[in-house]
Write a protein that holds these residues in place. Structure first.
Motif, PDB file in Angstrom:
ATOM      1  N   ASP A   1     -12.424 -22.875  13.477  1.00 25.12           N
ATOM      2  CA  ASP A   1     -13.654 -22.349  13.621  1.00 25.12           C
ATOM      3  C   ASP A   1     -14.168 -21.636  14.674  1.00 25.12           C
ATOM      4  O   ASP A   1     -15.292 -20.677  15.072  1.00 25.12           O
ATOM      5  CB  ASP A   1     -13.480 -23.416  15.367  1.00 25.12           C
ATOM      6  N   CYS A   2     -12.928 -20.437  15.031  1.00 25.52           N
ATOM      7  CA  CYS A   2     -13.014 -19.458  15.565  1.00 25.52           C
ATOM      8  C   CYS A   2     -13.228 -18.230  14.281  1.00 25.52           C
ATOM      9  O   CYS A   2     -11.635 -18.232  13.770  1.00 25.52           O
ATOM     10  CB  CYS A   2     -12.082 -18.732  16.576  1.00 25.52           C
TER      11      CYS A   2
ATOM     12  N   ARG B   1      -9.280 -18.667  31.692  1.00 19.72           N
ATOM     13  CA  ARG B   1      -8.179 -18.822  30.159  1.00 19.72           C
ATOM     14  C   ARG B   1      -9.233 -17.427  29.631  1.00 19.72           C
ATOM     15  O   ARG B   1     -10.022 -17.092  29.669  1.00 19.72           O
ATOM     16  CB  ARG B   1      -9.402 -19.608  29.699  1.00 19.72           C
TER      17      ARG B   1
ATOM     18  N   THR C   1      -8.295 -15.441  26.470  1.00 19.73           N
ATOM     19  CA  THR C   1      -8.425 -14.915  25.187  1.00 19.73           C
ATOM     20  C   THR C   1      -8.519 -13.838  24.069  1.00 19.73           C
ATOM     21  O   THR C   1      -8.993 -12.851  25.087  1.00 19.73           O
ATOM     22  CB  THR C   1      -9.972 -15.768  24.538  1.00 19.73           C
TER      23      THR C   1
ATOM     24  N   THR D   1     -20.833 -24.553  23.639  1.00 19.29           N
ATOM     25  CA  THR D   1     -19.904 -24.508  23.055  1.00 19.29           C
ATOM     26  C   THR D   1     -19.354 -23.249  23.028  1.00 19.29           C
ATOM     27  O   THR D   1     -17.827 -23.775  22.268  1.00 19.29           O
ATOM     28  CB  THR D   1     -20.640 -25.218  21.566  1.00 19.29           C
ATOM     29  N   GLY D   2     -18.996 -22.212  22.831  1.00 20.13           N
ATOM     30  CA  GLY D   2     -18.540 -21.481  22.522  1.00 20.13           C
ATOM     31  C   GLY D   2     -19.520 -19.432  22.936  1.00 20.13           C
ATOM     32  O   GLY D   2     -20.851 -20.279  23.232  1.00 20.13           O
TER      33      GLY D   2
ATOM     34  N   PHE E   1     -15.022 -22.835  22.885  1.00 15.45           N
ATOM     35  CA  PHE E   1     -13.699 -23.128  23.845  1.00 15.45           C
ATOM     36  C   PHE E   1     -13.062 -24.617  23.954  1.00 15.45           C
ATOM     37  O   PHE E   1     -12.010 -24.162  23.709  1.00 15.45           O
ATOM     38  CB  PHE E   1     -15.586 -23.636  24.957  1.00 15.45           C
ATOM     39  N   ASN E   2     -13.281 -24.805  22.565  1.00 17.27           N
ATOM     40  CA  ASN E   2     -12.676 -26.149  22.363  1.00 17.27           C
ATOM     41  C   ASN E   2     -13.075 -26.631  20.557  1.00 17.27           C
ATOM     42  O   ASN E   2     -13.113 -26.989  20.807  1.00 17.27           O
ATOM     43  CB  ASN E   2     -13.550 -27.108  23.339  1.00 17.27           C
ATOM     44  N   PRO E   3     -11.745 -25.756  20.557  1.00 18.70           N
ATOM     45  CA  PRO E   3     -12.108 -25.187  18.829  1.00 18.70           C
ATOM     46  C   PRO E   3     -10.863 -27.016  18.144  1.00 18.70           C
ATOM     47  O   PRO E   3     -10.143 -27.702  18.682  1.00 18.70           O
ATOM     48  CB  PRO E   3     -11.544 -24.148  18.202  1.00 18.70           C
ATOM     49  N   THR E   4     -11.180 -27.450  17.078  1.00 20.63           N
ATOM     50  CA  THR E   4     -11.178 -28.729  16.510  1.00 20.63           C
ATOM     51  C   THR E   4     -10.269 -28.377  14.948  1.00 20.63           C
ATOM     52  O   THR E   4      -9.582 -28.624  15.112  1.00 20.63           O
ATOM     53  CB  THR E   4     -11.745 -29.535  15.878  1.00 20.63           C
TER      54      THR E   4
END
Length: 284
Positions: A175-176, A132, A134, A152-153, A168-171
């Motif tokens: 989160d970023c 992936r 980014t 987690t990131g 990695f898996n933002p909700t």
């Protein structure tokens, strides 16, 4: 006891050394650089041998897990990451990158590389065929990347004195994020290194301003800072395995260009004991 150390072993690459890492059992030291080679030193015998090579300088070396076996991953300016099992001369696998590798970190089977043109390249070594890419939130060159201790990131740093958090898996969009640091009196200083405390999850940014700042990603706050001694650009840093101390190097980081090199700077390696607040503000 007297804060003194003596040289134990050394190896000359012949050209600038850009990266090092230890084997998990600390018996071997790997180093890569502008000679396009990776050397492995046996710490007990002090013997070295070439274990990897690229077509361009090697910017990053890390030990990663593939299944239950550790392998050496090497990231290069030739736009590849190669994997070596150290039992054969040829790499066991090679991944083409969209750009040059400027920094790399791994945790377990997860590997993240910071590339030229403001890109992050992430993949699981157990399924490297599904990487992936980014786009960074920074505007200028990336310098360092470190994966969080919980996997987690990761956090990245850039030459513009900005750090960014990537999950990695933002909700949610929150989160970023990226934020400014290592700036004073109208000047911007590069982040030369980011490192995550292996026991607490806080992370440190080492700057060209001679400051090291500790951050808590969960509370999105700065928990403390300290200056290098003597005050000089911090070019690299690393936590001890228990997270209670940090080693850091100072010297010329070339951030002001060749014409403005500070000729009086000498390379130093320092070790600092961290206060409870700098280790884990939640328990301090």
């Amino acid at each position: 006891a007297n804060n003194q150390c003596v040289p134990y072993a050394s190896h000359n690459h012949g050209k600038p050394v850009l990266t090092t890492c230890w084997s998990p059992d600390s018996k071997f030291l790997f180093s890569g650089g502008a000679d396009n080679l990776v050397y492995m030193m046996d710490v007990d015998t002090k013997q070295t041998k070439v274990v990897a090579k690229h077509d361009q300088p090697i910017q990053a070396v890390r030990i990663v897990m593939t299944g239950s076996e550790p392998v050496l991953a090497t990231g290069s300016w030739d736009k590849t990451i190669k994997f070596w099992d150290l039992k054969q001369e040829a790499p066991v696998h090679s991944i083409d990158l969209p750009e040059r590798c400027y920094a790399m970190d791994s945790r377990g089977s997860i590997l993240v590389a910071a590339l030229a043109e403001l890109q992050y390249f992430c993949f699981d070594t157990n399924s490297p065929q599904t990487p992936r890419t980014t786009k960074s939130q920074n505007s200028y060159q990336l310098t360092s990347v470190a994966i969080f201790h919980d996997g987690t990131g990761y956090v990245g740093g850039s030459i513009e004195g900005r750090a960014e958090i990537q999950v990695f898996n933002p909700t949610s969009d929150k989160d970023c994020f990226a934020y400014r640091c290592h700036r004073s009196n109208g000047q911007t200083f590069p982040i030369n290194q980011v490192r995550v405390n292996p026991s607490t999850g806080t992370f440190i940014t080492a700057g060209g301003d001679g400051e090291m700042i500790v951050w808590d990603k969960d509370s999105k706050s700065r928990t403390g800072s300290f200056a290098s001694e003597p005050k000089a650009p911090v070019t690299a840093c690393a936590y001890t395995s228990d997270g209670n101390r940090v080693a850091y190097a100072t010297g010329e980081d070339w951030s002001k260009g060749v014409r403005n090199v500070e000729k009086t700077l000498t390379g130093r390696i320092m070790i600092r004991n961290l206060t409870p607040t700098l280790r884990d503000p939640k328990k301090a």
